[in-house]
Structure formats: structure tokens, C-alpha cells
Design a protein around this motif. Structure first.
Motif, PDB file in Angstrom:
ATOM      1  N   UNK A 188     -54.739 -69.408  62.243  1.00  0.00           N
ATOM      2  CA  UNK A 188     -56.187 -69.281  62.088  1.00  0.00           C
ATOM      3  C   UNK A 188     -56.708 -70.243  61.015  1.00  0.00           C
ATOM      4  N   UNK A 189     -55.956 -70.379  59.934  1.00  0.00           N
ATOM      5  CA  UNK A 189     -56.379 -71.299  58.867  1.00  0.00           C
ATOM      6  C   UNK A 189     -56.469 -72.723  59.392  1.00  0.00           C
ATOM      7  N   UNK A 217     -61.831 -65.451  63.773  1.00  0.00           N
ATOM      8  CA  UNK A 217     -61.370 -64.067  63.630  1.00  0.00           C
ATOM      9  C   UNK A 217     -60.676 -63.595  64.897  1.00  0.00           C
ATOM     10  N   UNK A 218     -61.239 -63.945  66.069  1.00  0.00           N
ATOM     11  CA  UNK A 218     -60.592 -63.484  67.297  1.00  0.00           C
ATOM     12  C   UNK A 218     -59.259 -64.196  67.499  1.00  0.00           C
ATOM     13  N   UNK A 264     -60.703 -55.023  55.055  1.00  0.00           N
ATOM     14  CA  UNK A 264     -59.909 -55.967  54.251  1.00  0.00           C
ATOM     15  C   UNK A 264     -59.547 -57.177  55.099  1.00  0.00           C
ATOM     16  N   UNK A 265     -59.133 -56.913  56.353  1.00  0.00           N
ATOM     17  CA  UNK A 265     -58.791 -58.007  57.262  1.00  0.00           C
ATOM     18  C   UNK A 265     -59.999 -58.902  57.514  1.00  0.00           C
ATOM     19  N   UNK A 266     -61.118 -58.268  57.847  1.00  0.00           N
ATOM     20  CA  UNK A 266     -62.323 -59.041  58.173  1.00  0.00           C
ATOM     21  C   UNK A 266     -62.757 -59.858  56.960  1.00  0.00           C
ATOM     22  N   UNK A 267     -62.718 -59.222  55.806  1.00  0.00           N
ATOM     23  CA  UNK A 267     -63.121 -59.905  54.578  1.00  0.00           C
ATOM     24  C   UNK A 267     -62.192 -61.084  54.305  1.00  0.00           C
ATOM     25  N   UNK A 268     -60.903 -60.843  54.541  1.00  0.00           N
ATOM     26  CA  UNK A 268     -59.915 -61.899  54.330  1.00  0.00           C
ATOM     27  C   UNK A 268     -60.199 -63.079  55.251  1.00  0.00           C
TER      28      UNK A 268
END
Lengths: 161, 251
Positions: B236-237, B90-91, B63-67
Motif C-alpha cells: 500500500x505504501x 485503503x482498499x 487504528x487501521x484507518x488512521x494508520x
């Protein structure tokens, strides 16, 4: 917390780079592989489902056609059987009629013959009676053959009248 | 006991190389602990991804990765850039998330509640997106892309100056936002706990009055859990947005 801390900045960026390196090297490839595999599996499943559906449709079509054919064949068989039965019925009826006709004909023939026989016998009887009657009337004997001839001629004359 | 003490850095292993103080403080230690926990989680989950998801922990990871992939990267980038920058975004997200969340354990130190941590990450993002923009578009192309296209030529120099300032403000806002959010939550919880202790110790039956700030601190704690996640997402955004804006200005 607002002071400049070179050590913290240094270790932060170093930690982040190490984190990034490890993430890119050991986490991203397995994710991509797993996603690719999943994609493949889903695509395979969809493809398989489509094939199976097509096959099922084909089978359904075939079985429908077969059912249609079978129905047609069975109705043909029934039709044929009915026609045959009709033939047989007609045949039997015709035969029975013929038989009846023949029986009737035979019966009428027999009747005619019997009638003729009766008439002939009657004629003979009449002749004999007449002769006897004539003998008694004339009270004399006549030659039987002359008598017969005479009566017959007389009867024939009567018959003509 | 003083709230500000909570945010002081204590040297655990003093290191001094060529006049630079590279001591391992509790901030660095907790950052490492958080990073190692996060990396172990990521390693475990990425290795255990199956065609049909069955593990709850792995599902959470997915879910996190997909998000991150869908909402943080694909919203701003297109084509090959998604694959290229996903590991970085992601990192960044997982690193900051780990650093934020290690602080919810009482007695730990939130590395991102120190301005130095967030500042260096923001400066790194600033340098990275500018370098990427110049590499992709050339110096002239990149400078031209800073100004919104289609402006009257009179306005171009004015907007250019404004945009330069807005670009320079980016690392500042990026670092202060994360640092302030991480610090504020802790300070408020600290204040509530302090109030609770003061009220309880002030007079007999003071614990009844003290219960109020205590409950408030619990509510604040849960709010902070949400804020920690939110700030990691925002960092991150913005990283993704800045990089996307620099490498592909037309989008």
C-alpha cells in the motif's frame, strides 16, 4: 505457483475492483461522516469549554469586584460608626464636664452665700456682744438705736482700718 | 506429501469461456472468503463508529484507518489528493491484508502466495499511476517529471533511460516482493513441519529431536503473522508513493 494462470489474474482484479467499489461506496462515507461528527463534537466541546472558562473568569472578576466593594463599604461603615461613637463619646464627656463644672460652680456659689450669711450673722453677733460689753462697761443704759448706730460706725471705722 | 503440493492450484469449479480458463480455484475461493470477511468487518466497524470510541473492534478498525490515512496516504499526498486516493490505497491495503491473513489458518490457501495474484495487482498499480500521471501533467509533462529536475542537460537522457527501467522494474519488484514473502514463510513452516515428522518417524524417541523444528515452526508462524501485515503495508505504501509521484511530481 509460478505458472501463468489467467483465471486467477482475472478473478483477482475483478475481486479487487468489487472490493474497492464496495469499500468506497459503503465504508468510506460512514468513516468520513463519523470523523466529521467527531471533529464537530470536539470543536463544540472546546468552544463550550472556552465559553465556560470565559464566563467563569467574568464571574470571578465580578465577585472579586463585589468583594472589594463590600469590603470598602464595610470599612466605611466601621469608619462611620467609629466617628459616630467618637462624637457620642465627646458629647458625653463634654456634657459630663459641663455638669461637673456646673456642680462645682453651684457649690462655690452656695459656699459664698453661706460665707456671707455667716459673716452677716457674725456681724450681728459681734454688735450684740459689743453692746452687751459696752453696757456692762458703762453700766448704764443707752438708747438701743443710738448704741447700735454708735457700734456700727465704730465697726465700719475698724473695717476701714 | 510434498510441500510443493500445498501451492498447487486445484480447480473447484471449472469454467472455460471462449478458450480462456476462468476456473474457480482454491486461491480464488479463499480470496473471496477473505474479502467477504474483511468487508463484513469493515462494514460493521464503519457503521458503528461513535463520537466517543467504545467498541474495541471498532477502535482497532479506527487504528487501521488512521494508520492508512496518516502514514500511508498523507505522508505522500497533499490537499484533495488525500481524500481522492484514500479509498484506493485503503482498499488495496485491506484487500491484501485479508488475502495475506487468510493463509495463517492451516488448510487454507494464501491467494497472495501465487505470483499471478500479486502480478495483476502490481500491473494494475503500474498502469494506474502512469495513466494518472499523464492525465494530470500531459504526456510531455509526465515524461519530463520522470527525470529529477536540476540535472545537467548532458545527464538528462542517461537518467531518463535509467528511470524508465526503474519504472518498469516497479511492478516486477512489487509483485515478487509480496509473492515471495507470502510463499517463503509457508515453505519454511512446511520444511520445519516436514523435518519434525521425519525426525519423529525416523527412530524411537525421535520426537525429542523433532521438537526442535516444531518449536521453530511455531516461531516462524508468529514471524509470518508480522510479515503478512508488513507486506500489506509495504504494498500500500508503494502504491501511494507511485501514485503521488506521478500526480504531483513537485512533491
Amino acid at each position: 505457483m509460478m505458472n501463468f494462470e489467467f483465471g486467477l489474474e482475472f478473478w483477482t482484479i475483478v475481486s479487487f475492483f468489487i472490493f474497492f467499489f464496495l469499500f468506497a461506496k459503503f465504508v468510506v462515507p460512514p468513516i468520513n461522516n463519523a470523523l466529521k461528527e467527531r471533529e464537530k463534537a470536539i470543536a463544540g466541546a472546546i468552544e463550550q469549554a472556552r465559553n465556560e472558562r470565559e464566563e467563569a473568569e467574568k464571574l470571578l472578576q465580578e465577585s472579586k469586584k463585589e468583594l472589594e466593594e463590600t469590603r470598602a463599604r464595610s470599612s466605611k461603615i466601621v469608619e462611620e460608626a467609629r466617628a459616630y461613637a467618637d462624637d457620642v463619646k465627646n458629647d458625653i464627656v463634654k456634657k459630663a464636664k459641663d455638669e461637673a463644672q456646673k456642680i462645682v460652680e453651684n457649690a462655690s456659689k452656695d459656699l459664698d452665700r453661706a460665707k456671707a450669711e455667716v459673716i452677716a450673722e457674725l456681724k450681728v453677733e459681734v454688735v450684740n456682744l459689743t453692746i452687751t460689753l459696752a453696757e456692762k462697761l458703762l453700766e448704764k443704759e443707752m438708747d438701743k438705736t443710738v448704741q447700735t448706730k454708735f457700734v456700727t460706725e465704730y465697726l465700719q471705722k475698724m473695717g476701714k482700718n | 506429501m510434498h510441500i510443493a503440493e500445498e501451492f498447487m492450484l486445484h480447480k473447484i469449479i471449472p469454467i472455460n469461456i471462449a478458450g480462456f480458463d476462468l476456473s474457480i480455484t482454491q486461491a480464488v475461493l479463499w480470496m473471496w472468503i477473505a474479502s467477504v470477511i474483511m468487508l463484513l468487518f469493515l462494514f460493521y466497524c464503519s457503521k458503528n463508529m461513535t463520537v466517543i470510541p467504545s467498541n474495541r473492534l471498532v477502535t482497532m478498525f479506527e487504528v487501521f484507518v488512521d494508520f492508512v490515512k496518516k502514514d500511508l496516504v498523507e505522508s505522500f499526498m497533499h490537499g484533495q489528493d488525500v481524500e481522492r486516493f484514500f479509498p484506493l490505497i485503503a482498499s488495496m491495503f485491506f484487500f491484501i491484508l485479508a488475502s495475506n491473513f487468510i493463509g495463517i489458518i492451516p488448510g487454507t490457501y494464501t491467494p497472495t502466495s501465487n505470483i499471478n495474484t500479486t502480478a495483476i495487482l502490481a500491473i494494475f498499480v503500474f498502469i494506474l499511476y502512469n495513466v494518472l500521471g499523464i492525465v494530470r501533467n500531459g504526456v510531455g509533462g509526465y515524461l519530463k517529471s520522470i527525470v529529477v529536475p536540476g540535472l545537467p542537460s548532458v545527464l538528462v537522457p542517461v537518467v531518463f533511460v535509467i528511470e524508465i527501467f526503474s519504472h518498469l522494474a516497479r511492478p516486477l519488484s512489487l509483485s515478487v516482493r509480496l509473492f515471495a514473502n507470502m510463499t517463503a514463510g509457508h515453505i519454511i513452516i512446511g520444511v520445519f513441519v516436514y523435518l519434525c515428522l521425519m525426525a519423529t518417524g525416523a527412530f524411537a524417541g525421535g520426537f525429542i529431536l523433532g521438537a526442535l523444528p516444531f518449536l521453530a515452526s511455531i516461531g516462524m508462524y508468529f514471524l509470518e503473522v508480522f510479515v503478512k501485515f508488513l507486506q500489506a503495508v509495504i504494498f500500500a505504501v508503494l502504491t501511494a508513493m507511485y501514485i503521488a509521484g506521478a500526480v504531483a511530481p513537485e512533491h
